[in-house]
Design a protein around this motif. Structure first.
Motif, PDB file in Angstrom:
ATOM      1  N   TYR A   1       0.854  -1.178   0.000  1.00  7.71           N
ATOM      2  CA  TYR A   1       0.000   0.000   0.000  1.00  7.71           C
ATOM      3  C   TYR A   1       0.900   1.241   0.000  1.00  7.71           C
ATOM      4  O   TYR A   1       1.269   1.752   1.064  1.00  7.71           O
TER       5      TYR A   1
ATOM      6  N   GLY B   1      -4.400  -0.825  -2.547  1.00 11.13           N
ATOM      7  CA  GLY B   1      -3.161  -1.563  -2.544  1.00 11.13           C
ATOM      8  C   GLY B   1      -2.869  -2.174  -3.899  1.00 11.13           C
ATOM      9  O   GLY B   1      -3.645  -2.047  -4.847  1.00 11.13           O
TER      10      GLY B   1
ATOM     11  N   ASP C   1       6.072   0.115   1.233  1.00 13.97           N
ATOM     12  CA  ASP C   1       4.753   0.029   1.856  1.00 13.97           C
ATOM     13  C   ASP C   1       4.521   1.202   2.799  1.00 13.97           C
ATOM     14  O   ASP C   1       5.309   1.437   3.721  1.00 13.97           O
ATOM     15  N   ARG C   2       3.458   1.962   2.540  1.00 13.25           N
ATOM     16  CA  ARG C   2       3.002   3.039   3.424  1.00 13.25           C
ATOM     17  C   ARG C   2       4.123   4.015   3.778  1.00 13.25           C
ATOM     18  O   ARG C   2       4.295   4.395   4.933  1.00 13.25           O
TER      19      ARG C   2
ATOM     20  N   ARG D   1      -6.843  -5.450   4.160  1.00 13.05           N
ATOM     21  CA  ARG D   1      -5.601  -4.780   3.837  1.00 13.05           C
ATOM     22  C   ARG D   1      -4.362  -5.492   4.413  1.00 13.05           C
ATOM     23  O   ARG D   1      -3.515  -4.878   5.068  1.00 13.05           O
TER      24      ARG D   1
END
Length: 291
Positions: free
Chosen positions: A15, A22, A38-39, A185
């Motif tokens: 994500y 995502g 990711d993030r 998620r």
């Protein structure tokens, strides 16, 4: 239905922008603070407070993609945004739950996001994840996390989703469609284990990476939002409350912290073997706060 057999890594998910859509990956590097990329990007309000899909549902409809220059974001009915990774010198204070740190401000994205989300916001990039420690209540002092809610990775299992969907269908009299895993998620999804097996894990090896299972994941309103429309409903929280309620919360999935002895990233791939290195006796439910 998922069958119990040889535990394998069924899918990998990243994500890039917190609370946005995502992407599924065939492989990914595991870094000390989570999957590569990711993030690392987040939307914040003018005061630097994290903005998530809990309160701004249309965030779920943004489709981010990591590019060589930075980030590309698509939104329904809008021209896409291309934003360069900001200069790390452009630090601004941000707050994500109890974490107070700094991140680099990508100012050229703000006007586009303001139009798409209908409120004043800013886009920031976490250039250095070592700034954010994991909650000391569940992790080691030197553990770090990107801009995930609290822990580097989340694992779920296909069998647990099947068991939950059985409850969703029963509760609705067969009228509700099965819920997709996207609602939850996860970063890694495991097949070949029984429903709720992840509750009992304490150490697990995926491919060439050892992980500590440090805490169950208490679920929030985001799981009740359709990932394709951002419209809300009662599921899965209503069904989880029947079968997965402890300490006033509902639980699905387990948070993981990678153990990388020299700190170097290690690649995991779909189809990798999953080996449970340490587990407790079944029946206690997810790892959760001690009261």
């Amino acid at each position: 239905m998922s069958a119990v057999g040889t535990p394998t890594l069924a899918s990998i998910h990243r994500y890039p922008l917190k609370s946005a859509r995502g992407e599924r990956l065939a492989e990914s590097s595991v870094e000390p603070w989570g999957l590569e990329g990711d993030r690392r990007w987040m939307v914040v309000d003018p005061d630097g407070l994290a903005v998530t899909a809990r309160e701004v549902h249309p965030l779920l409809l943004l489709r981010p993609e990591i590019t060589a220059a930075g980030l590309r974001i698509e939104a329904p009915g809008c021209d896409p945004l291309e934003v360069a990774t900001p200069d790390p010198a452009r630090q601004v204070p941000v707050r994500l739950w109890r974490s107070e740190l700094t991140a680099a401000h990508a100012g050229e994205a703000d006007a586009w996001l303001n139009r798409v989300l209908g409120r004043p916001v800013r886009l920031v990039h976490l250039d250095d994840p070592t700034r954010r420690p994991v909650s000391a209540e569940y992790a080691a002092p030197d553990d770090r996390v990107s801009l995930a809610d609290g822990y580097p990775l989340l694992v779920t299992t296909r069998a647990s989703l099947d068991a939950l969907n059985d409850q969703v269908l029963e509760r609705s009299g067969g009228a509700h469609d099965p819920l997709p895993m996207e609602r939850f998620r996860p970063n890694v999804v495991v097949d070949g284990v029984g429903a709720w097996a992840e509750d009992d894990w304490r150490r697990v090896r995926i491919g060439g990476v050892d992980f500590r299972a440090v805490k169950g994941c208490a679920r929030c309103v985001i799981t009740t939002l359709d990932p394709d429309t951002a419209e809300g409903g009662k599921e899965p929280i209503a069904s989880l409350a029947r079968i997965r309620r402890w300490d006033g919360a509902t639980w699905f999935g387990t948070n993981l912290v990678p153990d990388l002895p020299d700190g170097r990233p290690v690649t995991i791939r779909e189809g990798d073997e999953v080996e449970v290195l340490e587990a407790v006796e079944p029946g206690a439910g997810p790892i959760r706060p001690v009261r």
